[in-house]
Write an enzyme that holds these catalytic residues in place. Structure first.
Site, PDB file in Angstrom:
ATOM      1  N   ARG A  24       1.095  -1.292   0.436  1.00 20.61           N
ATOM      2  CA  ARG A  24       0.237  -0.322   0.429  1.00 20.61           C
ATOM      3  C   ARG A  24       1.196   1.504  -0.702  1.00 20.61           C
ATOM      4  NH1 ARG A  24      -1.859   2.187   4.632  1.00 20.61           N
ATOM      5  NH2 ARG A  24      -2.458  -0.126   5.240  1.00 20.61           N
ATOM      6  N   TYR A  36     -14.815  17.409 -15.817  1.00 20.85           N
ATOM      7  CA  TYR A  36     -15.657  16.240 -16.015  1.00 20.85           C
ATOM      8  C   TYR A  36     -16.637  16.179 -14.649  1.00 20.85           C
ATOM      9  CZ  TYR A  36     -15.516  11.563 -15.761  1.00 20.85           C
ATOM     10  OH  TYR A  36     -16.458  10.208 -15.106  1.00 20.85           O
ATOM     11  N   ASP A  65      -6.324  18.920 -14.799  1.00 20.42           N
ATOM     12  CA  ASP A  65      -6.677  17.763 -15.622  1.00 20.42           C
ATOM     13  C   ASP A  65      -5.749  17.504 -16.920  1.00 20.42           C
ATOM     14  OD1 ASP A  65      -7.490  15.391 -16.875  1.00 20.42           O
ATOM     15  OD2 ASP A  65      -9.015  15.236 -15.292  1.00 20.42           O
ATOM     16  N   LYS A  96      -7.628   6.553 -19.225  1.00 18.77           N
ATOM     17  CA  LYS A  96      -7.921   7.090 -21.107  1.00 18.77           C
ATOM     18  C   LYS A  96      -6.825   6.760 -21.719  1.00 18.77           C
ATOM     19  CE  LYS A  96     -11.784   8.037 -18.572  1.00 18.77           C
ATOM     20  NZ  LYS A  96     -12.873   7.416 -18.909  1.00 18.77           N
TER      21      LYS A  96
HETATM   22  N1  PLP Z   1     -10.673  13.129 -15.830  1.00 18.42           N
HETATM   23  C1  PLP Z   1     -10.929  13.929 -17.169  1.00 18.42           C
HETATM   24  C2  PLP Z   1     -10.863  14.203 -17.697  1.00 18.42           C
HETATM   25  C3  PLP Z   1     -12.306  12.091 -17.753  1.00 18.42           C
HETATM   26  O1  PLP Z   1     -12.421  12.167 -18.627  1.00 18.42           O
HETATM   27  C4  PLP Z   1     -12.345  11.127 -16.709  1.00 18.42           C
HETATM   28  C5  PLP Z   1     -13.658   9.927 -16.937  1.00 18.42           C
HETATM   29  O2  PLP Z   1     -14.231  10.383 -17.747  1.00 18.42           O
HETATM   30  C6  PLP Z   1     -12.313  11.544 -15.398  1.00 18.42           C
HETATM   31  C7  PLP Z   1     -10.938  12.212 -14.735  1.00 18.42           C
HETATM   32  C8  PLP Z   1     -12.265   9.846 -14.471  1.00 18.42           C
HETATM   33  O3  PLP Z   1     -11.151   8.788 -14.350  1.00 18.42           O
HETATM   34  P1  PLP Z   1     -12.391   7.384 -13.754  1.00 18.42           P
HETATM   35  O4  PLP Z   1     -12.806   7.331 -14.758  1.00 18.42           O
HETATM   36  O5  PLP Z   1     -10.407   7.000 -14.175  1.00 18.42           O
HETATM   37  O6  PLP Z   1     -11.466   7.487 -12.261  1.00 18.42           O
END
Ligand code: PLP
Length: 377
Positions: A47, A99, A171, A196
């Site tokens: 962990r 998001y 992000d 992604k």
């Molecule tokens: N940030 C962005 C720009 C996203 O498109 C997404 C998911 O679609 C996330 C964060 C969240 O990621 P996760 O689904 O791995 O939690």
């Protein structure tokens, strides 16, 4: 060193025990102490850290140009750790089109927890300036935005944030460090859903926070990673790192194909509007051209007509898969408004594309037949 070379060589060392070139997956949850009670190989309990996670973190820090990185079990776990590292009473300024998941935890979890959150239009610098008149701890940005591909001027928001003493987190999931390096523009923390493009194959969830330097804010994020334990398994870290090795080449193809599709859709008689920062007509094109190396693999477009026409187009595609998410090798199409729910501001005739690695002519032909439908044009 070029990013293409870094992506191949970052944290890539033959296994000292066997000489294996592909890193072994270290499933052990616990590691041996030497007779003096030390951990000479640097690992104690998985962990806290383990060889696969440490290698992924090292590679991501190098690619983003940061000093340190912390891997999480999902993009949302990474974002959550950033907000949890703040204190109740702290103020966050976030985009009103962040998001969906990030907007939701800010509203449903962190407002009740005690954060003060102001949602602004991040591409309107006057709004950002006004929001920062109230003392703020963190500005959260995400560019290009989802699903309208609005572009935030990173350097300008950083300048406003720094002048008011706020840290900035960006992000960078949609661009990846291959197309955008926010830390070079003064951002303090970069956040990723490695789910992604980094993973790249729609087969692993993961998140990452990369810090420009070892600030107290990042130290708190590291503590939360280790103590709260929303961490990826060794296999998940291994998959994400394997994806990262081919990231530069994949990103180049995603962006080339998206540009071809954007041009094709822009000229299509059944399309009302295309949202892609690579189009010179896009309102954020000039800023995007300055801060991105290419315009990315995501785009959205509005079908002439309304909800039903957009759903019908999505129903007719053959190569695109109707699914949420993005960043994998195969192309996806999604009717965003219906996944975001009744409170969404997303136009009901909008379809979002995650443009994959298929030949762009085949993708254009598929969209063309779907847009023409049976006797529609
Ligand atoms: N940030 C962005 C720009 C996203 O498109 C997404 C998911 O679609 C996330 C964060 C969240 O990621 P996760 O689904 O791995 O939690």
């Amino acid at each position: 060193m070029h990013l293409e070379t870094l992506a191949v060589h970052a944290a890539q060392r033959p296994d000292p025990a066997t000489g294996a070139i592909a890193p072994p997956i270290s499933l052990s949850t616990t590691f041996e102490r030497d007779p003096s009670g030390e951990y000479p190989r640097g690992f104690e309990y998985s962990r806290d850290s383990n060889p696969n996670r440490a290698a992924l973190e090292e590679a991501m820090a190098l690619l983003e140009g940061g000093e340190a990185a912390a891997a999480f079990s999902s993009g949302m776990a990474a974002a959550t750790a950033v907000f949890q590292a703040l204190a109740p009473g702290d103020r966050v300024v976030a985009p009103n089109d962040a998001y969906m998941g990030v907007g939701k935890i800010l509203r449903d979890v962190f407002l009740p927890w005690g954060l003060d959150v102001a949602f602004v239009d991040m591409d309107d610098l006057a709004q950002v300036r006004e929001a920062l008149e109230t003392p703020t701890r963190l500005v959260w940005i995400e560019t290009p935005s989802n699903p309208l591909l609005k572009v935030t001027n990173i350097a300008a928001v950083v300048a406003l944030a720094k002048a008011s003493g706020a840290a900035v987190a960006c992000d960078n999931t949609w661009c990846t460090p291959i197309f955008q390096r926010p830390l070079d523009l003064g951002v303090d923390l970069v956040v990723h859903a490695t789910t992604k493009y980094i993973g790249g194959h729609h087969d692993v969830l993961g998140g990452m926070v990369v810090s420009k330097s070892a600030t107290p804010l990042f130290k708190r994020i590291r503590e939360l990673q280790i103590q709260a334990g929303a961490v990826p398994s060794p296999f998940e870290a291994w998959l994400a790192l394997r994806g990262l090795r081919t990231l530069p080449l994949r990103m180049r193809a995603h962006a080339d194909h998206a540009m071809a599709l954007a041009g094709f859709l822009d000229a299509h008689p059944a399309v009302e509007l295309v949202h892609y920062p690579g189009l010179p007509t896009h309102p954020g094109h000039d800023i995007a051209a300055r801060q991105m190396r290419a315009f990315g693999g995501m785009l959205s477009f509005q079908v002439k007509g309304g909800h039903d026409e957009a759903m019908a187009v999505a129903a007719r595609v053959r190569l695109f898969t109707r699914a949420t998410s993005l960043g994998g090798f195969e192309s996806l199409i999604e009717h965003r408004a219906s996944i975001e729910g009744p409170s969404t501001k997303t136009p009901v005739n909008l379809l979002r594309l995650s443009v994959g690695l298929e030949h762009p002519e085949d993708l254009c032909a598929d969209l063309d037949q779907a847009l023409r439908g049976q006797g529609r044009l």
